[in-house]
Design an enzyme around this catalytic site. Structure first.
Site, PDB file in Angstrom:
ATOM      1  N   LEU A   1       0.870  -1.180   0.000  1.00  0.00           N
ATOM      2  CA  LEU A   1       0.000   0.000   0.000  1.00  0.00           C
ATOM      3  C   LEU A   1       0.906   1.228   0.000  1.00  0.00           C
ATOM      4  O   LEU A   1       1.992   1.206   0.588  1.00  0.00           O
ATOM      5  CB  LEU A   1      -0.877   0.021   1.255  1.00  0.00           C
ATOM      6  CG  LEU A   1      -2.018  -0.990   1.330  1.00  0.00           C
ATOM      7  CD1 LEU A   1      -2.632  -1.006   2.728  1.00  0.00           C
ATOM      8  CD2 LEU A   1      -3.090  -0.670   0.292  1.00  0.00           C
ATOM      9  N   ASP A   2       0.426   2.312  -0.602  1.00  0.00           N
ATOM     10  CA  ASP A   2       1.198   3.555  -0.610  1.00  0.00           C
ATOM     11  C   ASP A   2       1.360   4.079   0.814  1.00  0.00           C
ATOM     12  O   ASP A   2       0.570   3.744   1.700  1.00  0.00           O
ATOM     13  CB  ASP A   2       0.474   4.627  -1.432  1.00  0.00           C
ATOM     14  CG  ASP A   2       0.325   4.219  -2.889  1.00  0.00           C
ATOM     15  OD1 ASP A   2       1.133   3.401  -3.364  1.00  0.00           O
ATOM     16  OD2 ASP A   2      -0.616   4.717  -3.538  1.00  0.00           O
ATOM     17  N   ILE A   3       2.310   4.976   0.988  1.00  0.00           N
ATOM     18  CA  ILE A   3       2.592   5.504   2.339  1.00  0.00           C
ATOM     19  C   ILE A   3       1.355   6.134   2.976  1.00  0.00           C
ATOM     20  O   ILE A   3       1.108   5.985   4.169  1.00  0.00           O
ATOM     21  CB  ILE A   3       3.787   6.489   2.311  1.00  0.00           C
ATOM     22  CG1 ILE A   3       4.129   6.960   3.726  1.00  0.00           C
ATOM     23  CG2 ILE A   3       3.539   7.675   1.399  1.00  0.00           C
ATOM     24  CD1 ILE A   3       5.481   7.622   3.855  1.00  0.00           C
TER      25      ILE A   3
ATOM     26  N   LYS B   1      -5.274   5.239  -7.618  1.00  0.00           N
ATOM     27  CA  LYS B   1      -5.043   6.682  -7.791  1.00  0.00           C
ATOM     28  C   LYS B   1      -4.932   7.033  -9.278  1.00  0.00           C
ATOM     29  O   LYS B   1      -5.456   8.057  -9.732  1.00  0.00           O
ATOM     30  CB  LYS B   1      -3.764   7.105  -7.062  1.00  0.00           C
ATOM     31  CG  LYS B   1      -3.902   7.022  -5.556  1.00  0.00           C
ATOM     32  CD  LYS B   1      -2.601   7.397  -4.876  1.00  0.00           C
ATOM     33  CE  LYS B   1      -2.736   7.237  -3.374  1.00  0.00           C
ATOM     34  NZ  LYS B   1      -1.446   7.285  -2.698  1.00  0.00           N
TER      35      LYS B   1
END
Ligand code: URA
Length: 231
Positions: free
Chosen positions: A100-102, A186
Site C-alpha cells: 500500500l502507498d505511504i 489513484k
C-alpha cells in the site's frame, strides 16, 4: 532457509549461539555433522541439536491494519516501515503481500511463507482487492462504465482489467480490482480527471480487515484465513 536461522526459529538460540553450536559440531543434518551455519536446509531434512530432533518452525501469517505515514518495506533508514510496528522478533523475515502507498491505510497481509505470499499476489489467481476511496471531486457520471470497460493508464498500452466501482456518496466509492498495478486506484481516478484523497483497503480475496484492529495493530491469521488462498 539458513541453518542458523532454523536453529534460531526452532530451538530459540540467538543467531550467535546458533552459529557457535554448528561450529562446535553439536548439529547434525540427516545424521551427518555439519559445520556451516549458512548451509541451506529444507523441511525434508532431519536436523538434530545434541542428538534431539528439532521441529520445523511453523510459518507465520499476519494481518495488519496499516496506518498512514509508514511504508510497505521491510527496512528503511529514514522512514518508519510496517515491520517497525511489530515486536522485533515477530517482524523477522516477513514478506509483504501487495503493498500500500505511504498514505494508504488498511489491510496488509504478511508472512514468512514465500509460496503463500505468491498465491496471494500472483496475477494468475486474480484475487479481488477492495478499497474505500474518498475523492477530491464529485464522481463523474460515466465513471462506473469506464471502470467496467477498463482504462488506459498513463504510460501503459493495456487497459486495466474490468473493475467494479460502487458509488457510496458523491465523493466516496468502493473499488474492486483483480490486479495490482503501480498506484492503480489513484491512477484510474487520475485518468478520469479526479484525485484520490484517502485510500483504505478493506479486503484481499476472502480475508477482510478485522474491525477490532486499530491502525497499527496486527493479529495472526486463523487457519481458515490462511487456507483461503489454497495450499
Ligand atoms: N492503488 C493505489 O493507488 N494505491 C495503493 O496503495 C493501492 C492501490
Amino acid at each position: 532457509m539458513r541453518l542458523d536461522k532454523f536453529l534460531h526459529d526452532s530451538a530459540g538460540l540467538s543467531r550467535k549461539l546458533a552459529k557457535k553450536a554448528v561450529r562446535d559440531g553439536r548439529v547434525r543434518l540427516d545424521g551427518e555433522a555439519t559445520h556451516d551455519p549458512a548451509r541451506h536446509v529444507a523441511p525434508s531434512d532431519t536436523i538434530t541439536l545434541d542428538g534431539s530432533v528439532l521441529p520445523w518452525p511453523a510459518p507465520r501469517y499476519l494481518m495488519l491494519n496499516k496506518p498512514p505515514d509508514c511504508i510497505c518495506a521491510t527496512r528503511d533508514p529514514h522512514q518508519r516501515t510496517v515491520i517497525d510496528l511489530l515486536p522485533p522478533a515477530a517482524g523477522e523475515h516477513l514478506l509483504i503481500a501487495g503493498r500500500l502507498d505511504i498514505d494508504a491505510t488498511g489491510l496488509l497481509l504478511l508472512s514468512d511463507d514465500g509460496r503463500w505470499i505468491h498465491r496471494v499476489t500472483s496475477p494468475r489467481h486474480a484475487h479481488e482487492k477492495v478499497y474505500l476511496a474518498t475523492l477530491a471531486e464529485p464522481l463523474d457520471h460515466s465513471a462506473e462504465a469506464r471502470f467496467t470497460r477498463g482504462i488506459f493508464l498513463e504510460g501503459e498500452n493495456k487497459r486495466t482489467l474490468p473493475a467494479t466501482l460502487a458509488r457510496l456518496s458523491e465523493t466516496e466509492v468502493r473499488v474492486t480490482l483483480t490486479e495490482g498495478r503501480y498506484h492503480q486506484v489513484k491512477r484510474m481516478f487520475g485518468a478520469l480527471g479526479n484525485r484520490v484523497a484517502t485510500l483504505h483497503r478493506e479486503r484481499i480475496g476472502r480475508i477482510r480487515l478485522d474491525p477490532a484492529l486499530e491502525p497499527g495493530d496486527y493479529r495472526e491469521l486463523t487457519a481458515a484465513e490462511v487456507a483461503a488462498f489454497g495450499s
